[in-house]
Motif scaffolding. Sequence first.
Motif, PDB file in Angstrom:
ATOM      1  N   ALA A 340      67.038  37.402  20.207  1.00  0.00           N
ATOM      2  CA  ALA A 340      66.478  36.203  20.850  1.00  0.00           C
ATOM      3  C   ALA A 340      67.324  34.986  20.516  1.00  0.00           C
ATOM      4  O   ALA A 340      67.574  34.124  21.373  1.00  0.00           O
ATOM      5  N   SER A 341      67.773  34.912  19.280  1.00  0.00           N
ATOM      6  CA  SER A 341      68.616  33.786  18.876  1.00  0.00           C
ATOM      7  C   SER A 341      69.921  33.788  19.671  1.00  0.00           C
ATOM      8  O   SER A 341      70.401  32.735  20.109  1.00  0.00           O
ATOM      9  N   LYS A 342      70.486  34.972  19.889  1.00  0.00           N
ATOM     10  CA  LYS A 342      71.721  35.051  20.699  1.00  0.00           C
ATOM     11  C   LYS A 342      71.446  34.616  22.129  1.00  0.00           C
ATOM     12  O   LYS A 342      72.249  33.928  22.760  1.00  0.00           O
ATOM     13  N   ALA A 343      70.273  35.021  22.659  1.00  0.00           N
ATOM     14  CA  ALA A 343      69.954  34.746  24.061  1.00  0.00           C
ATOM     15  C   ALA A 343      69.656  33.269  24.307  1.00  0.00           C
ATOM     16  O   ALA A 343      70.056  32.724  25.336  1.00  0.00           O
ATOM     17  N   SER A 349      72.041  31.807  14.015  1.00  0.00           N
ATOM     18  CA  SER A 349      71.033  32.301  13.080  1.00  0.00           C
ATOM     19  C   SER A 349      71.695  33.018  11.914  1.00  0.00           C
ATOM     20  O   SER A 349      72.866  33.374  11.970  1.00  0.00           O
ATOM     21  N   ILE A 350      70.919  33.206  10.877  1.00  0.00           N
ATOM     22  CA  ILE A 350      71.403  33.907   9.700  1.00  0.00           C
ATOM     23  C   ILE A 350      70.247  34.724   9.134  1.00  0.00           C
ATOM     24  O   ILE A 350      69.086  34.318   9.243  1.00  0.00           O
ATOM     25  N   ARG A 351      70.561  35.889   8.574  1.00  0.00           N
ATOM     26  CA  ARG A 351      69.514  36.676   7.899  1.00  0.00           C
ATOM     27  C   ARG A 351      69.387  36.186   6.468  1.00  0.00           C
ATOM     28  O   ARG A 351      70.397  35.972   5.783  1.00  0.00           O
ATOM     29  N   MET A 352      68.176  35.987   6.017  1.00  0.00           N
ATOM     30  CA  MET A 352      67.954  35.409   4.679  1.00  0.00           C
ATOM     31  C   MET A 352      66.579  35.803   4.141  1.00  0.00           C
ATOM     32  O   MET A 352      65.641  36.007   4.906  1.00  0.00           O
ATOM     33  N   PRO A 353      66.457  35.923   2.822  1.00  0.00           N
ATOM     34  CA  PRO A 353      65.132  36.165   2.252  1.00  0.00           C
ATOM     35  C   PRO A 353      64.328  34.870   2.199  1.00  0.00           C
ATOM     36  O   PRO A 353      64.900  33.784   2.245  1.00  0.00           O
ATOM     37  N   SER A 354      63.020  34.990   2.103  1.00  0.00           N
ATOM     38  CA  SER A 354      62.170  33.822   1.884  1.00  0.00           C
ATOM     39  C   SER A 354      61.852  33.713   0.400  1.00  0.00           C
ATOM     40  O   SER A 354      61.313  34.641  -0.196  1.00  0.00           O
ATOM     41  N   GLY A 355      62.170  32.552  -0.169  1.00  0.00           N
ATOM     42  CA  GLY A 355      61.850  32.326  -1.580  1.00  0.00           C
ATOM     43  C   GLY A 355      60.411  31.882  -1.780  1.00  0.00           C
ATOM     44  O   GLY A 355      59.909  31.883  -2.895  1.00  0.00           O
ATOM     45  N   ALA A 356      59.758  31.493  -0.697  1.00  0.00           N
ATOM     46  CA  ALA A 356      58.362  31.061  -0.771  1.00  0.00           C
ATOM     47  C   ALA A 356      57.462  32.185  -0.270  1.00  0.00           C
ATOM     48  O   ALA A 356      57.887  33.024   0.511  1.00  0.00           O
ATOM     49  N   GLY A 357      56.227  32.190  -0.718  1.00  0.00           N
ATOM     50  CA  GLY A 357      55.260  33.171  -0.239  1.00  0.00           C
ATOM     51  C   GLY A 357      54.699  32.762   1.108  1.00  0.00           C
ATOM     52  O   GLY A 357      54.620  31.570   1.431  1.00  0.00           O
ATOM     53  N   HIS A 358      54.328  33.742   1.932  1.00  0.00           N
ATOM     54  CA  HIS A 358      53.751  33.469   3.248  1.00  0.00           C
ATOM     55  C   HIS A 358      52.719  34.546   3.582  1.00  0.00           C
ATOM     56  O   HIS A 358      52.760  35.648   3.032  1.00  0.00           O
ATOM     57  N   ASP A 359      51.826  34.209   4.543  1.00  0.00           N
ATOM     58  CA  ASP A 359      50.825  35.190   4.963  1.00  0.00           C
ATOM     59  C   ASP A 359      51.471  36.500   5.419  1.00  0.00           C
ATOM     60  O   ASP A 359      50.860  37.569   5.281  1.00  0.00           O
ATOM     61  N   ALA A 360      52.694  36.430   5.956  1.00  0.00           N
ATOM     62  CA  ALA A 360      53.360  37.648   6.455  1.00  0.00           C
ATOM     63  C   ALA A 360      53.476  38.714   5.372  1.00  0.00           C
ATOM     64  O   ALA A 360      53.478  39.902   5.673  1.00  0.00           O
ATOM     65  N   GLN A 361      53.539  38.300   4.098  1.00  0.00           N
ATOM     66  CA  GLN A 361      53.659  39.317   3.043  1.00  0.00           C
ATOM     67  C   GLN A 361      52.375  40.122   2.913  1.00  0.00           C
ATOM     68  O   GLN A 361      52.403  41.296   2.538  1.00  0.00           O
ATOM     69  N   MET A 362      51.220  39.502   3.227  1.00  0.00           N
ATOM     70  CA  MET A 362      49.958  40.248   3.220  1.00  0.00           C
ATOM     71  C   MET A 362      49.883  41.167   4.438  1.00  0.00           C
ATOM     72  O   MET A 362      49.530  42.339   4.321  1.00  0.00           O
ATOM     73  N   GLY A 396      63.404  26.651  18.081  1.00  0.00           N
ATOM     74  CA  GLY A 396      62.679  27.685  17.342  1.00  0.00           C
ATOM     75  C   GLY A 396      61.575  28.296  18.187  1.00  0.00           C
ATOM     76  O   GLY A 396      61.359  29.514  18.167  1.00  0.00           O
ATOM     77  N   ALA A 397      60.879  27.446  18.959  1.00  0.00           N
ATOM     78  CA  ALA A 397      59.795  27.951  19.816  1.00  0.00           C
ATOM     79  C   ALA A 397      60.348  28.899  20.877  1.00  0.00           C
ATOM     80  O   ALA A 397      59.757  29.942  21.172  1.00  0.00           O
ATOM     81  N   GLN A 398      61.495  28.544  21.429  1.00  0.00           N
ATOM     82  CA  GLN A 398      62.091  29.393  22.470  1.00  0.00           C
ATOM     83  C   GLN A 398      62.522  30.739  21.883  1.00  0.00           C
ATOM     84  O   GLN A 398      62.318  31.794  22.494  1.00  0.00           O
ATOM     85  N   VAL A 399      63.101  30.695  20.693  1.00  0.00           N
ATOM     86  CA  VAL A 399      63.524  31.950  20.044  1.00  0.00           C
ATOM     87  C   VAL A 399      62.291  32.794  19.719  1.00  0.00           C
ATOM     88  O   VAL A 399      62.279  34.014  19.920  1.00  0.00           O
ATOM     89  N   PHE A 400      61.235  32.118  19.257  1.00  0.00           N
ATOM     90  CA  PHE A 400      60.010  32.844  18.881  1.00  0.00           C
ATOM     91  C   PHE A 400      59.397  33.541  20.097  1.00  0.00           C
ATOM     92  O   PHE A 400      59.055  34.733  20.040  1.00  0.00           O
ATOM     93  N   VAL A 401      59.266  32.787  21.196  1.00  0.00           N
ATOM     94  CA  VAL A 401      58.643  33.373  22.396  1.00  0.00           C
ATOM     95  C   VAL A 401      59.500  34.525  22.914  1.00  0.00           C
ATOM     96  O   VAL A 401      58.986  35.595  23.274  1.00  0.00           O
ATOM     97  N   ASP A 402      60.816  34.337  22.911  1.00  0.00           N
ATOM     98  CA  ASP A 402      61.718  35.390  23.383  1.00  0.00           C
ATOM     99  C   ASP A 402      61.631  36.628  22.478  1.00  0.00           C
ATOM    100  O   ASP A 402      61.648  37.762  22.959  1.00  0.00           O
TER     101      ASP A 402
END
Length: 410
Positions: A340-343, A349-362, A396-402
């Motif tokens: 989506a980022s390419k499109a 974009s870059i691949r990276m870990p999240s140093g903060a906690g988020h609901d996604a981990q649950m 970001g919204a466009q990448v997310f929707v795509d």
Amino acid sequence: MPDTQTNANGERVLADLNALRAIGAYKTGVHKPTFSEPHRQSLDWLVQKLPDAGLSATIDGIGNVLGTSTKAGPKLLAGSHLESQNYAGWLDGPLGVIYALEAARVLNADPSVKGAVEVAAWCDEEGHFGSFLGSRSYVGQVTEAEIDAARDRTGGRAMRDALAEMGLSGRARVAVEPGRHVGYLEAHIEQGDTLESSHLAVGVVTSIVGIWQYRINFSGEQNHAGTTRMAVRKDAGLALAKFCVAIDERFPDTCGPRTVWTTGRITLEPGAPSIIPGGAEMLFQIRDDNPAVIARLEELLRTMADEASAKGPCTVSVEKIRTGAPAMMNAGFQDAIEAASKAVAGGRSIRMPSGAGHDAQMLATVMPAGMLFVPSIGGISHHWTENTADVDIVTGAQVFVDACRRILSA
Ligand SMILES: [Zn+2]
């Protein structure tokens, strides 16, 4: 840029985020603690918006908002949270909820899309009453006894009372329905400066780091600060300070490329200006997405404690008080976000870990999960000046929707 019928409507996304910022506004941010009046109003605001996205909305017994679809085909769950830290930023949480709402508005009305995006706003991600209460409840990890015991950070307000004031007493808590969703996707501000400093638009999250926490105790001898000769002192505070410095000297040889460590709290006993501390304690945290790295560092920490005890004059002990497994993000979802980022974002974009906690981990404990980051100006978050450039919010919204479209058609 794709037109507004097939991808996100940037103006609508910005207008919605600003509408949420106006509820509980504080300077340029918000003050929206869990179960405060502005939080309740924000939940109601979302409930009123969800039908526009073809979703039926409910607030469940722990304060989660869930928008569900009756459209046939695969369902992708998307969302984040609506409460804030105290006197904090306007995007931490709402960005992911509004992206999810926008994805649902665009894709659920599109007859060429199989299935639907369902929207969630998880309650109390920011931990005013507990830890990830809403998303943890959804994945089946919160007991009624935990809710009975939960109080806000001041210890003053019981969670049961707060739920009653919100009008949520006696409501059922919605739980994950196995097999219903192909997965969960969450967007969030980065809260660091990796994207901004690299002039990138999107972070493709590879993992959410685990948090390991230790209580390190130093035992010496309490005595008079004026009459005790330096040579015979057993100053636990000094031993702690030296240990902290030694960690910073020795960890870099053993850690991973993105390991971070923090001494977040130091206590001296008895903690008086005219008394040599007889005891000292530090709460020490290590974050990484690789348990093998943590194991190496923990071994080093214990070796250092043994060495310090052997050398004297104080004894040092290490106690592990928290083990947090990292949450790995689904590989296919990472590929979808990158595609989506390419499109729609020129591949910035870059691949990276999240140093903060988020609901996604649950959510990752019960279904495939993915996360997308947008840049944070100056890497600032958990402060009212937190911000992201409008152009980055829209991209970001466009990448997310795509990405949602790609996942639903996979
Ligand atoms: Zn957040």
